[in-house]
Design an enzyme around this catalytic site. Structure first.
Site, PDB file in Angstrom:
ATOM      1  N   CYS A   1      10.945  14.191  39.734  1.00  0.00           N
ATOM      2  CA  CYS A   1      10.331  12.894  40.014  1.00  0.00           C
ATOM      3  C   CYS A   1       8.998  13.043  40.721  1.00  0.00           C
ATOM      4  CB  CYS A   1      11.274  12.059  40.864  1.00  0.00           C
ATOM      5  SG  CYS A   1      12.883  11.987  40.125  1.00  0.00           S
TER       6      CYS A   1
ATOM      7  N   GLY B   1      25.224  12.125  35.884  1.00  0.00           N
ATOM      8  CA  GLY B   1      25.825  12.922  34.817  1.00  0.00           C
ATOM      9  C   GLY B   1      24.971  14.080  34.338  1.00  0.00           C
TER      10      GLY B   1
ATOM     11  N   GLN C   1      23.360  16.629  43.466  1.00  0.00           N
ATOM     12  CA  GLN C   1      23.218  18.066  43.180  1.00  0.00           C
ATOM     13  C   GLN C   1      24.474  18.849  43.554  1.00  0.00           C
ATOM     14  OE1 GLN C   1      20.720  19.701  41.670  1.00  0.00           O
ATOM     15  NE2 GLN C   1      19.334  17.957  41.466  1.00  0.00           N
TER      16      GLN C   1
ATOM     17  N   ASN D   1      17.901  18.618  46.534  1.00  0.00           N
ATOM     18  CA  ASN D   1      17.548  18.920  45.143  1.00  0.00           C
ATOM     19  C   ASN D   1      16.401  19.910  45.012  1.00  0.00           C
ATOM     20  OD1 ASN D   1      16.461  16.376  46.255  1.00  0.00           O
ATOM     21  ND2 ASN D   1      15.102  16.468  44.493  1.00  0.00           N
TER      22      ASN D   1
ATOM     23  N   THR E   1      25.836  -4.587  29.529  1.00  0.00           N
ATOM     24  CA  THR E   1      26.695  -3.852  28.589  1.00  0.00           C
ATOM     25  C   THR E   1      26.607  -2.355  28.859  1.00  0.00           C
ATOM     26  OG1 THR E   1      26.273  -5.568  26.975  1.00  0.00           O
ATOM     27  CG2 THR E   1      27.144  -3.492  26.131  1.00  0.00           C
TER      28      THR E   1
ATOM     29  N   THR F   1      19.594   7.376  40.474  1.00  0.00           N
ATOM     30  CA  THR F   1      18.583   6.475  41.033  1.00  0.00           C
ATOM     31  C   THR F   1      19.159   5.064  41.145  1.00  0.00           C
ATOM     32  OG1 THR F   1      16.804   7.817  40.108  1.00  0.00           O
ATOM     33  CG2 THR F   1      16.265   5.522  40.641  1.00  0.00           C
TER      34      THR F   1
HETATM   35  C1  LIG Z   1      19.550  14.435  44.931  1.00  0.00           C
HETATM   36  C2  LIG Z   1      19.129  13.568  43.787  1.00  0.00           C
HETATM   37  N1  LIG Z   1      19.279  12.236  43.887  1.00  0.00           N
HETATM   38  C3  LIG Z   1      18.920  11.407  42.893  1.00  0.00           C
HETATM   39  C4  LIG Z   1      18.390  11.883  41.716  1.00  0.00           C
HETATM   40  C5  LIG Z   1      18.026  10.929  40.603  1.00  0.00           C
HETATM   41  O1  LIG Z   1      18.938  11.129  39.543  1.00  0.00           O
HETATM   42  P1  LIG Z   1      18.821  10.384  38.154  1.00  0.00           P
HETATM   43  O2  LIG Z   1      17.901  11.219  37.335  1.00  0.00           O
HETATM   44  O3  LIG Z   1      20.216  10.384  37.596  1.00  0.00           O
HETATM   45  O4  LIG Z   1      18.322   9.019  38.379  1.00  0.00           O
HETATM   46  C6  LIG Z   1      18.204  13.259  41.573  1.00  0.00           C
HETATM   47  C7  LIG Z   1      17.559  13.820  40.365  1.00  0.00           C
HETATM   48  O5  LIG Z   1      16.885  14.822  40.414  1.00  0.00           O
HETATM   49  C8  LIG Z   1      18.600  14.130  42.625  1.00  0.00           C
HETATM   50  O6  LIG Z   1      18.482  15.457  42.534  1.00  0.00           O
END
Ligand SMILES: Cc1ncc(COP(=O)(O)O)c(C=O)c1O
Length: 409
Positions: free
Chosen positions: A345, A222, A201, A173, A258, A91
């Protein structure tokens, strides 16, 4: 050693109870922590390093661990360590890409157009909405009924626009669809745009080589490949014009603050496993196919039904006619199986995700299909027994729901 803080045992116990799902089929939301990452983090925690920006020995010990992690990730991706800005996840990396590319253009008085798609992750959808509200023209690739981008008229749609930026998801995703990023990136770059890909993904499932994908910026996270939550990175092609959104000397000067030393140690250790994860992806796909066959036998219909080369192989997105996803997901959870309706999300809402919705029409049949869409996602730790057990539980839960009741086991 000081005693644990007052509520810690209680918090740990309830976390354990909630997390102790025998059958976790929600790996696209987060992958279980890799044993190597767990061990490396525990060992690093016992060392007790300082702030990586401190010049004294303790600080430099922290710096050494962060740089070790960066090297492991760079090596796994075939790039130079100095091309990676380590972040708190995808994100943040997405926001860094968007703001880092677009803000300088806006500051220079430009109003550049943005190219993206309707099936991006929620974090990119939010950025799209923000920049659209700020007046930037946005061209969005729509999808067909199988979740694939419609690109035929792309050149026409971009004609006459001052295209400044493109943001494109590599592996969806929710459906696992592999999008033709290289092809669209080429069209955008030849028009002078900075191109960003969200490869969150894709890692460990496809061979991802940032330098040959034809993009300038690449997001990764990660916790989708065995590192802890809250770790990720943005790859920045050398020479790409991206500016800091949080000024500071850390992370290529793009991301002040940091570093999360322990989390990044976990990221580095998990990065070492990426090659093995990729090698295991055919067996993950075989298990996914076994799961899919079992779900279809229960009457499910597959969403994003594509040939193997067009999807990642770790996701089965299916709708069970007559059963709404939130109800099924909750009943499965009570029975010890973790799956999701939409991305992590978007879940928590009762609305179908924007991804499945964009694939189906808005008529009653399309809405019902979208409302029923459930994402099952697998990883290298699964085996045939887990799939068989999940299918047995699902058959029982679906039977009960069809008769109108749900109980906790
Ligand atoms: C394609 C994609 N982008 C962004 C994200 C967001 O990842 P993060 O949880 O590391 O912020 C996800 C999480 O599901 C994702 O699948």
């Amino acid at each position: 050693m000081s005693p644990a803080p007052p509520d810690w045992n209680h918090a740990l116990r309830s976390a354990r109870q909630l997390a102790d799902l025998a059958l976790d089929f929600d790996c696209a939301a987060t992958m279980p922590l890799d044993p190597a990452a767990r061990l490396a983090m525990a060992e690093a925690a016992l060392v007790g390093v300082g702030n990586p920006s401190s010049t004294h020995g303790k600080g430099q010990a922290g710096r050494a661990l962060v740089e070790w992690a960066r090297r492991q990730l760079a090596e796994a991706l075939g790039i130079a360590p100095r091309e990676l800005a380590l972040t708190s996840g995808a994100t943040e990396a997405n926001a860094l890409a968007w703001r880092g590319a677009l803000e300088p253009m806006l500051a220079a008085g430009r109003s550049p157009a943005v190219l993206t798609s309707v099936v991006e992750h929620a974090s990119v959808r939010a950025l799209t909405a923000e920049y659209r509200a700020r007046g930037l023209p946005v061209v969005e690739l729509a999808v067909d009924g199988r979740g694939c981008w419609l690109t035929d008229d792309l050149a026409g749609r971009l004609e006459g626009l001052d295209l400044g930026f493109a943001s494109l998801i590599l592996v969806n995703n929710e459906t696992g669809v592999v999008h033709p990023v290289a092809q669209v990136a080429h069209a955008a770059r030849t028009r002078g745009a900075i191109v960003h890909a969200d490869a969150t993904q894709a890692l460990g499932r496809l061979a991802v080589e940032p330098a040959t994908l034809g993009v300038d910026l690449l997001t990764l996270s990660g916790h989708k490949f065995g590192a802890p939550c809250g770790t990720g990175a943005l790859w920045v092609r050398p020479g790409a014009k991206v500016y800091a959104i949080q000024p500071g000397h850390q992370e290529l000067g793009l991301r002040g603050g940091t570093e999360n030393v322990l989390g990044l140690v976990g990221l580095g250790a998990a990065a070492v496993t990426l090659g093995a994860r990729l090698a295991q992806s055919p067996s993950v796909r075989a298990l996914r196919d076994q799961l899919l066959a079992g779900l279809l036998a229960l009457g499910a219909v597959r969403n994003a039904d594509l040939p193997a080369e067009q999807e990642s192989g770790h996701i089965a997105n299916v709708s069970l006619p007559g059963l709404d996803a939130p109800r099924l997901v909750m009943a499965l959870d009570l029975a010890g199986v973790a799956v999701s309706a939409g991305s992590a999300c978007a879940s928590g809402t009762l609305e179908p995700s924007h991804v499945v919705r964009s694939m189906f029409g808005t008529d009653t049949t399309g809405e019902a299909r979208a409302r029923g869409a459930v994402r099952w996602s697998l990883g290298p730790h699964h085996d045939r027994v887990a799939v068989e057990r999940a299918l047995a539980v699902t058959a029982e839960v679906v039977g009960r729901l069809r008769q109108g009741k749900a109980t906790r086991h």
